[in-house]
Design an enzyme around this catalytic site. Structure first.
Site, PDB file in Angstrom:
ATOM      1  N   ASP A   1       0.863  -1.185   0.000  1.00  0.00           N
ATOM      2  CA  ASP A   1       0.000   0.000   0.000  1.00  0.00           C
ATOM      3  C   ASP A   1       0.896   1.231   0.000  1.00  0.00           C
ATOM      4  O   ASP A   1       1.920   1.251   0.685  1.00  0.00           O
ATOM      5  CB  ASP A   1      -0.899  -0.019   1.263  1.00  0.00           C
ATOM      6  CG  ASP A   1      -2.097   0.911   1.142  1.00  0.00           C
ATOM      7  OD1 ASP A   1      -1.894   2.127   1.006  1.00  0.00           O
ATOM      8  OD2 ASP A   1      -3.231   0.412   1.208  1.00  0.00           O
TER       9      ASP A   1
ATOM     10  N   ASP B   1       4.020   1.240  -4.477  1.00  0.00           N
ATOM     11  CA  ASP B   1       3.027   1.767  -5.408  1.00  0.00           C
ATOM     12  C   ASP B   1       2.785   0.732  -6.512  1.00  0.00           C
ATOM     13  O   ASP B   1       3.716   0.378  -7.241  1.00  0.00           O
ATOM     14  CB  ASP B   1       3.580   3.085  -5.997  1.00  0.00           C
ATOM     15  CG  ASP B   1       2.546   3.837  -6.801  1.00  0.00           C
ATOM     16  OD1 ASP B   1       1.678   3.188  -7.425  1.00  0.00           O
ATOM     17  OD2 ASP B   1       2.608   5.075  -6.811  1.00  0.00           O
TER      18      ASP B   1
ATOM     19  N   TYR C   1     -13.338   7.317 -13.328  1.00  0.00           N
ATOM     20  CA  TYR C   1     -13.126   6.235 -12.352  1.00  0.00           C
ATOM     21  C   TYR C   1     -13.861   4.959 -12.800  1.00  0.00           C
ATOM     22  O   TYR C   1     -13.288   3.863 -12.790  1.00  0.00           O
ATOM     23  CB  TYR C   1     -13.609   6.693 -10.967  1.00  0.00           C
ATOM     24  CG  TYR C   1     -13.736   5.586  -9.947  1.00  0.00           C
ATOM     25  CD1 TYR C   1     -12.611   4.984  -9.389  1.00  0.00           C
ATOM     26  CD2 TYR C   1     -14.993   5.132  -9.534  1.00  0.00           C
ATOM     27  CE1 TYR C   1     -12.744   3.961  -8.450  1.00  0.00           C
ATOM     28  CE2 TYR C   1     -15.130   4.120  -8.607  1.00  0.00           C
ATOM     29  CZ  TYR C   1     -14.000   3.527  -8.056  1.00  0.00           C
ATOM     30  OH  TYR C   1     -14.138   2.521  -7.140  1.00  0.00           O
TER      31      TYR C   1
ATOM     32  N   ARG D   1     -26.138  17.461   5.141  1.00  0.00           N
ATOM     33  CA  ARG D   1     -26.321  18.121   3.844  1.00  0.00           C
ATOM     34  C   ARG D   1     -26.870  17.105   2.837  1.00  0.00           C
ATOM     35  O   ARG D   1     -26.244  16.072   2.590  1.00  0.00           O
ATOM     36  CB  ARG D   1     -24.987  18.681   3.334  1.00  0.00           C
ATOM     37  CG  ARG D   1     -24.536  19.921   4.086  1.00  0.00           C
ATOM     38  CD  ARG D   1     -23.278  20.500   3.466  1.00  0.00           C
ATOM     39  NE  ARG D   1     -22.155  19.573   3.557  1.00  0.00           N
ATOM     40  CZ  ARG D   1     -21.342  19.511   4.597  1.00  0.00           C
ATOM     41  NH1 ARG D   1     -21.497  20.315   5.627  1.00  0.00           N
ATOM     42  NH2 ARG D   1     -20.338  18.653   4.608  1.00  0.00           N
TER      43      ARG D   1
ATOM     44  N   ARG E   1     -26.058  17.691  -7.230  1.00  0.00           N
ATOM     45  CA  ARG E   1     -24.706  17.750  -7.800  1.00  0.00           C
ATOM     46  C   ARG E   1     -24.715  17.106  -9.175  1.00  0.00           C
ATOM     47  O   ARG E   1     -25.366  16.075  -9.376  1.00  0.00           O
ATOM     48  CB  ARG E   1     -23.719  17.031  -6.875  1.00  0.00           C
ATOM     49  CG  ARG E   1     -23.462  17.852  -5.622  1.00  0.00           C
ATOM     50  CD  ARG E   1     -22.265  17.364  -4.869  1.00  0.00           C
ATOM     51  NE  ARG E   1     -22.501  16.051  -4.303  1.00  0.00           N
ATOM     52  CZ  ARG E   1     -21.818  15.589  -3.250  1.00  0.00           C
ATOM     53  NH1 ARG E   1     -20.880  16.313  -2.708  1.00  0.00           N
ATOM     54  NH2 ARG E   1     -22.062  14.390  -2.783  1.00  0.00           N
TER      55      ARG E   1
END
Ligand SMILES: NC(=O)c1ccc[n+]([C@@H]2O[C@H](COP(=O)([O-])OP(=O)(O)OC[C@H]3O[C@@H](n4cnc5c(N)ncnc54)[C@H](O)[C@@H]3O)[C@@H](O)[C@H]2O)c1
Length: 318
Positions: A31, A55, A147, A205, A277
Site C-alpha cells: 500500500d 506503489d 473512475y 447536507r 450535484r
C-alpha cells in the site's frame, strides 16, 4: 495460503487482511498509504501480517516486492477511489487503476497466483433509472466518470489475461460499501459524512431531493465475498468466470439513510438541502443472484444492523 493484498491499509483491504490472518494465511499488504492508514492494520500486523509501502503503478519497485514474497493469491484492492479526483485528473486515475492493475496481473502471471479484483457496480453501470433495477451483470456498462471507465478497463484486462494465459481471476463489482474504518472519500462516503455530522450536531447536507438511491453493502459481507471468490478460484481455477455483483439488490435513498442513521445513533437528524450535484447517478442497485448461484455468497447484514455497527465504530475512532 500466501496472500498479497494490494490496498490492504485501506477501508475494505484492512478488513480483509484481518480475516485472512485470522484464517492462518500469510499476508503481505502492499500500500502506498495515499488514503490508507497504518493503524487500520494494527490487528493484522499483530497477528503476523506484513506491510510494505509501495506503489502498484510503479512496476520495477512493485515487482521486486511481490517477487520476494511469492504470493499464490492476490486480492487487488489498491486504487484511486475518489470520483472527483478522477474527473479532475483522469490520467492519474488511469495510471493507478489501469496500469496498476496490469502490473498486478503480470505479477499474478509470474507466480501463477489467483486474482480477486475489487471492481465496482456503482460506477460501471452508470444511471440505473428506467433500466429495471436491480441490474444484473449483463446490463450495459455505461460509466459516467473516468473512475468507472478505469475500473471497467481493469476488468477487461483481467478477462484478457484469463483468455490469453489461463489466469485464474475474477472481478467482483461491489455496491456502495460502508462499515468500520470507512472514510468520507469512497463510494459510500455519505455514511461516514453523516456519522460525523450526527456526532458533532451539524445538519446533514442533502443534495437534490434526497430520493437518489444506492445499493449499500456492509464491509464484512464484502470481505466474505472476496473469500468466497478465492475459494471458488481455488477449486475451479480459470473456470470461474464473472464479473459478479456484490450488493444487496436493494435501493436505499439518502433520506432513508439519514433516518436510519438517526435511529442508530439516537440523534434526530436535521437536514440542510442543497442543489443537486452534477455527474451523480440518480438510482442504482445491483442484482446479487449470480454471486449466490456461483460463489454461494449472500449479504447477511441488514442495513439497520450494519449502520449501527458503523456509527459505533466510527465514533470510537475519533
Ligand atoms: N468503498 C466502496 O464503496 C467501493 C465500492 C466499489 C469498489 N470499491 C473498490 O474497492 C477497493 C478498496 O476501496 P476502499 O473503499 O477500501 O478505498 P481505500 O481508499 O480505503 O483503499 C484503497 C487503498 O489503496 C491504496 N492505494 C491507492 N493507490 C495506491 C497505489 N498506487 N499503490 C498502492 N496502494 C495504493 C490506498 O492507500 C488505500 O489504502 C478499490 O479498488 C475500490 O475501487 C470500493
Amino acid at each position: 495460503m500466501r496472500a498479497l493484498v494490494t490496498g490492504g491499509a485501506g477501508f475494505i483491504g484492512s478488513n480483509l487482511a484481518d480475516q485472512l490472518t485470522a484464517r492462518g494465511a500469510e499476508v503481505l499488504v502492499v500500500d502506498n498509504l495515499s488514503t490508507g492508514r497504518r493503524e487500520n492494520l494494527d490487528e493484522a500486523l499483530e497477528s503476523g501480517a506484513a506491510l510494505v509501502e509501495g506503489d502498484v503503478a510503479v512496476a520495477p519497485e512493485f515487482d521486486e516486492i511481490v517477487d520476494e514474497f511469492g504470493p499464490d493469491r492476490i486480492f487487488h484492492l489498491a486504487a484511486q477511489v475518489d470520483v472527483r479526483k478522477a474527473v479532475a485528473d483522469p490520467g492519474l486515475d488511469a495510471r493507478i487503476n489501469v496500469v496498476g492493475t496490469i502490473n498486478v496481473l503480470e505479477a499474478a502471471r509470474r507466480h501463477e497466483a489467483a486474482v480477486v479484483f475489487a471492481s465496482t457496480g456503482g460506477a460501471i453501470y452508470g444511471e440505473g433509472s428506467g433500466r429495471g433495477l436491480p441490474l444484473d451483470e449483463k446490463a450495459a456498462s455505461l460509466p459516467e466518470t473516468p473512475y468507472g471507465a478505469s475500473k471497467l478497463t481493469g476488468e477487461i484486462y483481467l478477462d484478457l489475461y484469463r483468455r490469453l494465459y489461463g489466469l485464474a481471476g475474477v472481478a467482483l463489482r461491489f455496491g456502495n460499501v460502508y462499515g468500520p474504518r470507512q472514510d468520507p472519500h469512497g463510494e459510500a462516503g455519505v455514511v461516514a459524512i453523516f456519522c460525523g455530522l450526527l456526532r458533532t450536531g451539524g445538519p446533514l447536507r442533502v443534495f437534490g431531493d434526497g430520493e437518489q438511491t444506492r445499493d449499500y453493502v456492509f464491509v464484512a459481507d464484502v470481505v466474505s465475498a472476496c473469500l468466497a471468490a478465492e475459494e471458488a478460484l481455488s477449486s475451479r481455477g480459470s473456470g470461474v468466470d464473472g464479473p459478479y455483483n456484490v450488493g444487496t439488490g436493494i435501493e436505499t435513498s439518502v433520506l432513508e439513510l439519514a433516518r436510519l442513521l438517526g435511529a442508530a445513533t439516537g440523534v434526530d437528524p436535521s437536514l440542510e438541502h442543497h442543489p443537486a450535484r452534477t455527474g451523480e447517478v440518480d438510482r442504482i442497485s445491483i442484482d446479487p443472484s449470480a454471486s449466490r448461484r456461483d460463489l454461494g455468497w449472500v449479504a447477511e447484514t441488514g442495513l439497520e444492523t450494519g449502520l449501527a455497527r458503523t456509527a459505533a465504530a466510527l465514533a470510537g475512532d475519533r
